[in-house]
Scaffold this motif. Structure first.
Motif, short mmCIF file in Angstrom:
data_model
loop_
_atom_site.label_atom_id
_atom_site.label_comp_id
_atom_site.label_asym_id
_atom_site.label_seq_id
_atom_site.Cartn_x
_atom_site.Cartn_y
_atom_site.Cartn_z
N ASP A 97 43.09 -53.12 3.73
CA ASP A 97 43.94 -54.12 4.38
C ASP A 97 45.31 -54.24 3.74
OD1 ASP A 97 42.75 -55.13 2.11
OD2 ASP A 97 42.31 -57.11 2.95
N VAL A 98 45.62 -53.41 2.74
CA VAL A 98 46.94 -53.38 2.12
C VAL A 98 47.85 -52.45 2.94
CG1 VAL A 98 48.20 -52.65 0.06
CG2 VAL A 98 46.06 -53.92 -0.18
N ASN A 99 49.11 -52.83 3.09
CA ASN A 99 50.05 -52.03 3.87
C ASN A 99 51.29 -51.70 3.06
OD1 ASN A 99 49.16 -51.73 6.84
ND2 ASN A 99 48.70 -53.88 6.39
N VAL A 100 52.01 -50.67 3.48
CA VAL A 100 53.25 -50.29 2.80
C VAL A 100 54.22 -51.46 2.86
CG1 VAL A 100 52.99 -47.81 3.11
CG2 VAL A 100 54.15 -49.16 4.87
N GLY A 101 54.99 -51.62 1.78
CA GLY A 101 55.93 -52.73 1.68
C GLY A 101 55.34 -53.99 1.11
N ASP A 102 54.01 -54.09 1.06
CA ASP A 102 53.37 -55.24 0.43
C ASP A 102 53.65 -55.24 -1.06
OD1 ASP A 102 52.36 -55.98 2.88
OD2 ASP A 102 50.27 -55.47 2.42
N LEU A 103 53.55 -56.41 -1.66
CA LEU A 103 53.77 -56.58 -3.09
C LEU A 103 52.44 -56.89 -3.75
CD1 LEU A 103 56.03 -56.79 -5.31
CD2 LEU A 103 56.07 -59.24 -4.81
N VAL A 104 52.14 -56.22 -4.86
CA VAL A 104 50.88 -56.41 -5.56
C VAL A 104 51.16 -57.01 -6.94
CG1 VAL A 104 48.77 -55.34 -6.42
CG2 VAL A 104 49.84 -54.47 -4.33
N LEU A 105 50.57 -58.16 -7.18
CA LEU A 105 50.62 -58.82 -8.48
C LEU A 105 49.30 -58.55 -9.19
CD1 LEU A 105 51.54 -60.91 -10.64
CD2 LEU A 105 50.74 -62.70 -9.08
N GLY A 106 49.37 -57.88 -10.32
CA GLY A 106 48.15 -57.51 -11.03
C GLY A 106 47.57 -58.66 -11.82
N THR A 107 46.26 -58.88 -11.67
CA THR A 107 45.56 -59.87 -12.48
C THR A 107 44.59 -59.22 -13.46
OG1 THR A 107 43.81 -60.13 -10.81
CG2 THR A 107 45.72 -61.61 -10.66
N GLU A 108 44.14 -58.00 -13.14
CA GLU A 108 43.35 -57.21 -14.08
C GLU A 108 43.57 -55.74 -13.76
OE1 GLU A 108 39.08 -57.37 -13.78
OE2 GLU A 108 39.17 -58.12 -11.72
N PHE A 109 43.30 -54.91 -14.79
CA PHE A 109 43.70 -53.50 -14.70
C PHE A 109 42.58 -52.62 -15.22
CE2 PHE A 109 47.15 -56.39 -15.60
CZ PHE A 109 47.99 -56.17 -14.52
N ARG A 110 42.28 -51.53 -14.47
CA ARG A 110 41.24 -50.58 -14.84
C ARG A 110 41.76 -49.15 -14.64
NH1 ARG A 110 35.93 -53.17 -14.54
NH2 ARG A 110 36.12 -55.21 -13.52
N LEU A 182 43.26 -53.24 -5.32
CA LEU A 182 44.32 -53.28 -4.32
C LEU A 182 45.18 -52.04 -4.31
CD1 LEU A 182 45.45 -56.95 -5.03
CD2 LEU A 182 44.26 -56.16 -2.96
N SER A 183 45.43 -51.46 -5.50
CA SER A 183 46.44 -50.40 -5.60
C SER A 183 46.11 -49.46 -6.74
CB SER A 183 47.83 -51.00 -5.80
OG SER A 183 47.91 -51.63 -7.08
N THR A 184 46.85 -48.37 -6.77
CA THR A 184 46.71 -47.41 -7.85
C THR A 184 48.07 -46.83 -8.20
OG1 THR A 184 45.58 -45.36 -8.55
CG2 THR A 184 46.19 -45.53 -6.23
N ARG A 200 50.17 -58.98 -26.46
CA ARG A 200 51.40 -59.28 -25.74
C ARG A 200 51.10 -59.73 -24.31
NH1 ARG A 200 55.41 -57.61 -29.40
NH2 ARG A 200 54.17 -57.34 -31.30
N GLU A 201 51.95 -60.60 -23.80
CA GLU A 201 51.81 -61.09 -22.43
C GLU A 201 52.20 -59.97 -21.46
OE1 GLU A 201 50.89 -64.59 -21.72
OE2 GLU A 201 50.23 -64.14 -23.76
N PHE A 202 51.35 -59.74 -20.46
CA PHE A 202 51.57 -58.60 -19.57
C PHE A 202 51.14 -58.94 -18.15
CE2 PHE A 202 49.97 -54.86 -17.32
CZ PHE A 202 51.09 -54.04 -17.35
N THR A 203 51.90 -58.43 -17.19
CA THR A 203 51.44 -58.33 -15.82
C THR A 203 52.21 -57.22 -15.12
OG1 THR A 203 50.79 -59.57 -13.85
CG2 THR A 203 53.01 -59.98 -14.70
N ALA A 204 51.89 -56.99 -13.86
CA ALA A 204 52.55 -55.95 -13.06
C ALA A 204 52.91 -56.54 -11.71
CB ALA A 204 51.64 -54.75 -12.88
N LEU A 205 54.09 -56.17 -11.22
CA LEU A 205 54.55 -56.50 -9.87
C LEU A 205 55.07 -55.22 -9.25
CD1 LEU A 205 56.35 -59.90 -10.46
CD2 LEU A 205 54.60 -59.51 -8.71
N ARG A 206 54.23 -54.59 -8.45
CA ARG A 206 54.61 -53.31 -7.85
C ARG A 206 54.49 -53.40 -6.34
NH1 ARG A 206 53.79 -47.83 -10.87
NH2 ARG A 206 54.16 -48.38 -13.04
N SER A 207 55.33 -52.65 -5.64
CA SER A 207 55.33 -52.64 -4.19
C SER A 207 54.74 -51.32 -3.68
CB SER A 207 56.75 -52.81 -3.66
OG SER A 207 56.75 -52.90 -2.25
#
Length: 245
Positions: A97-110, A182-184, A200-207
């Motif tokens: 259900d994710v589409n191009v142009g959407d923004l992904v805010l990471g809450t956990e990472f694997r 959601l993303s890779t 360290r404080e970390f997150t990701a905001l990728r489109s």
């Protein structure tokens, strides 16, 4: 002290934004009200001392891949001691259900391709490390208030990274193993791991620039410069919400 030396000195303790490619760095360079005259190299990576909205920010272009990202961050932590690290740029849309142009805010990472399940570890877990790396709760809370890109969605949740591209040919197995992801991409989880081990404080905001397995009727690709701007705009909004030193 030279102007560049003073600019980089001002970035000690400042937020650090990590991107992989020049196209992902460009929106930050364009938005800077002041910047160093030349980047400072760290191996094959480049660091830029910027002033964004009146505050110093270190921009790091790492090159593509987990090792490039982790090695650059390790040196940056020693030289600049950033309290906040943000992964920016593009990613591949993974969930259906994710589409191009959407923004992904990471809450956990694997990791997509870490597999020690034969020894009782979870999929994506590196032996001796957590099953996933959590984002900073404070950064996620601040970024959750961001406006979604026009006509698009701001997602928050699990992001994956690995050393291989996820394509239409192998996306089925990835979705089956990580049904909520959601993303890779090829850098973010390595950055999350280093930040986790260093406190360290970390997150990701990728489109989302591409869909790993598009469904019928879905646009499957968006130009990199467009999604890089979407990610950068979100990161700039997030940085504005952080207290200054």
């Amino acid at each position: 002290m030279s102007d560049d030396a003073a600019s980089f000195a001002a970035c000690v303790g400042a937020p650090a934004v990590f991107v992989a490619m020049p196209e992902e760095a460009a929106p930050f360079l364009d938005a800077a009200t002041a910047r160093c005259t030349a980047p400072q190299p760290i191996g094959t990576a480049e660091t830029y001392a910027l002033e964004l909205d009146g505050r110093p920010v270190l921009l790091v272009r790492t090159g593509i891949g987990l090792v490039n990202a982790a090695s650059a961050l390790s040196v940056v932590l020693e030289l600049f001691d950033p309290a906040v690290v943000v992964s920016a740029g593009s990613c591949g849309g993974l969930r259906s259900d994710v589409n191009v142009g959407d923004l992904v805010l990471g809450t956990e990472f694997r990791y997509t391709d870490a597999d020690a399940t034969a020894f009782g570890y979870a999929p994506g877990q590196v032996p001796g490390m957590p099953a996933s790396y959590p984002a900073s709760k404070e950064l996620v809370a601040a970024a959750s208030a961001l406006p979604a890109p026009e006509g698009r969605v701001l997602w928050r949740g699990e992001m994956l990274s690995g050393g291989s591209f996820v394509t239409a040919q192998n996306v089925g197995a990835t979705r089956e193993t990580f049904p909520t992801a959601l993303s890779t991409d090829m850098e973010t989880t390595a950055l999350a791991q280093v930040c986790h081990t260093r406190g360290r404080e970390f997150t990701a905001l990728r489109s989302v620039s591409d869909l790993c397995g598009p469904g019928a009727g879905q646009q499957f690709h968006m130009e990199l410069d467009v999604v890089a701007r979407t990610s950068a705009d979100a990161v700039l909004h997030l940085l504005r919400s952080l207290p200054t030193a």
